[in-house]
Scaffold this motif. Structure first.
Motif, short mmCIF file in Angstrom:
data_model
loop_
_atom_site.label_atom_id
_atom_site.label_comp_id
_atom_site.label_asym_id
_atom_site.label_seq_id
_atom_site.Cartn_x
_atom_site.Cartn_y
_atom_site.Cartn_z
N UNK A 181 0.83 -1.49 -0.05
CA UNK A 181 -0.08 -0.08 0.46
C UNK A 181 0.74 1.24 0.17
N UNK A 182 0.47 2.21 -0.95
CA UNK A 182 1.82 2.97 -1.21
C UNK A 182 0.80 5.29 -0.66
N UNK A 183 1.83 5.01 0.52
CA UNK A 183 1.21 6.43 1.23
C UNK A 183 1.25 7.60 0.75
N UNK A 184 2.24 7.99 -0.50
CA UNK A 184 2.42 8.70 -0.34
C UNK A 184 1.73 9.04 -1.45
N UNK A 185 1.63 10.52 -2.09
CA UNK A 185 0.67 11.27 -3.37
C UNK A 185 2.25 11.19 -5.01
N UNK A 186 2.53 10.10 -4.42
CA UNK A 186 4.14 9.94 -5.94
C UNK A 186 3.58 7.99 -6.17
N UNK A 187 3.84 7.94 -7.36
CA UNK A 187 4.05 7.08 -7.50
C UNK A 187 5.39 5.93 -7.11
N UNK A 188 5.25 4.61 -7.48
CA UNK A 188 6.79 4.11 -7.13
C UNK A 188 5.93 3.15 -8.34
N UNK A 189 7.57 2.48 -8.43
CA UNK A 189 7.70 2.30 -9.98
C UNK A 189 8.47 0.50 -9.15
N UNK A 190 8.30 -0.56 -9.35
CA UNK A 190 8.65 -2.18 -8.40
C UNK A 190 8.73 -3.26 -9.78
N UNK A 191 9.83 -3.08 -9.29
CA UNK A 191 10.18 -3.91 -10.58
C UNK A 191 10.80 -5.89 -10.37
N UNK A 192 10.74 -5.82 -9.14
CA UNK A 192 10.87 -7.14 -8.36
C UNK A 192 10.31 -6.81 -6.54
N UNK A 193 9.82 -8.02 -5.68
CA UNK A 193 9.34 -7.79 -4.36
C UNK A 193 10.49 -9.20 -4.17
N UNK A 194 10.67 -9.05 -2.70
CA UNK A 194 11.84 -10.19 -1.85
C UNK A 194 11.38 -10.30 -0.62
N UNK A 240 2.96 1.39 -8.90
CA UNK A 240 1.87 1.62 -7.84
C UNK A 240 1.94 3.35 -7.81
N UNK A 241 0.00 3.15 -7.90
CA UNK A 241 0.36 4.91 -8.04
C UNK A 241 0.43 5.36 -6.71
N UNK A 242 -0.66 6.22 -6.83
CA UNK A 242 -1.02 7.73 -4.88
C UNK A 242 -2.05 6.42 -4.41
#
Length: 296
Positions: A52-65, A86-88
């Motif tokens: 869950x993204x708690x910022x007012x900016x997107x997060x670009x995710x390449x991998x999840x570990x 992961x959008x705002x």
């Protein structure tokens, strides 16, 4: 006086500017995951995870570990060919399921001892456009089962919905009759145990004898089809209990009617009943432990 008002306005404007900056800068992602096991898989695994993204900016995710301890990184998801954005204030959940095994440098590695240990810390780690990000904050989740242990008057109720293609007829039907029509259409008719009192079919009525078993009903309907009272080319009867058993694994022992509880009954009486139940459970366990130790 004017200077004080100007000072207050300046402080408010500054605080708003700082909040907006903090809201749009950096990364703030919370996460949740569940480690499960399966009778068909030897290795424990992450069944699903949520971000869950708690910022007012997107997060670009390449991998999840999943980081296990300080040095083991289990790759859960790979988005390198199509990065996950992961959008705002957006949340994302991925269902994973069991694994066949874990591999390290062409060798199999077993992680069950580490994954099941309470002393080993595990975190979700993201490979993002800003580099490595360790998800240290947990998404707070609530479930009524938690409330049940504090108050036994709490009733977590499950909605049982069938996944089969027979349709939805509740839990009271005794049989399902499938009639194959000449044009290939299959007509499904639910039959209930009291349907001998109800004109379920247009040209005839069911009898009590025909409703005693699946075989009796099928034989009765085939006879009606031969007589021309049903226009179909095939009759199939399905047992209602068998359908429910296949859908849910088991049926229900009995049917109970929900009673109305006031807030006083729930909050006060429920707490007292729960406390008494805990005391009774404590003495029952102590008696069992004494008997077990004496038998050694």
């Amino acid at each position: 006086m004017v200077s004080y008002i100007a000072l207050v306005i300046s402080i408010i404007a500054l605080s708003v500017a700082i909040r907006n900056y903090l809201r749009k800068s950096g990364i703030h992602v919370k996460g949740h995951f569940t480690i499960s096991s399966s009778a068909y898989a030897e290795d424990q695994y992450v069944d699903h995870f949520t971000l869950e993204n708690f910022k007012d900016r997107s997060v670009i995710i390449f991998k999840v570990f999943l980081r296990v301890g300080p040095n083991y990184y289990i790759e859960l998801s790979n988005f390198e060919h199509e990065p996950k954005i992961l959008k705002s204030y957006e949340s994302f959940t991925q269902i994973l399921g069991p694994v066949d095994y874990y591999s390290l440098n062409m060798n199999r590695i077993k992680l069950n001892q580490l994954l099941s240990s309470k002393e080993i810390k595990t975190f979700l780690v993201l490979s993002t456009s800003n580099g490595k990000y360790v998800v240290k904050e947990w998404i707070q989740r609530w479930d009524p089962i938690t409330d049940f242990f504090n108050n036994h008057f709490t009733a977590p109720i499950q909605s049982m919905r069938s996944n089969n293609q027979n349709g939805y007829y509740g839990a009271d039907f005794a049989y399902l009759v499938k009639l194959l029509m000449e044009d290939g259409y299959i007509k499904t008719i639910p039959i209930y145990s009291e349907d001998y009192n109800y004109p379920r079919f247009q040209n005839f009525r069911l009898t009590q004898e025909s409703l005693k078993s699946k075989g009796n009903l099928e034989e009765f309907l085939i006879d009606q089809a031969i007589r021309g009272n049903i226009n179909c080319v095939n009759v199939e009867v399905l047992d209602g209990k068998e359908i429910l058993s296949k859908s849910y694994g088991l049926g229900f022992a009995k049917t109970i009617e929900a009673k109305r509880y006031s807030w006083f009954t729930y909050l006060v009486v429920g707490k007292i009943v729960t406390k008494l139940s805990s005391i009774r459970f404590y003495f029952t366990n102590r008696k069992w432990r004494k008997g077990y130790n004496a038998s050694k």
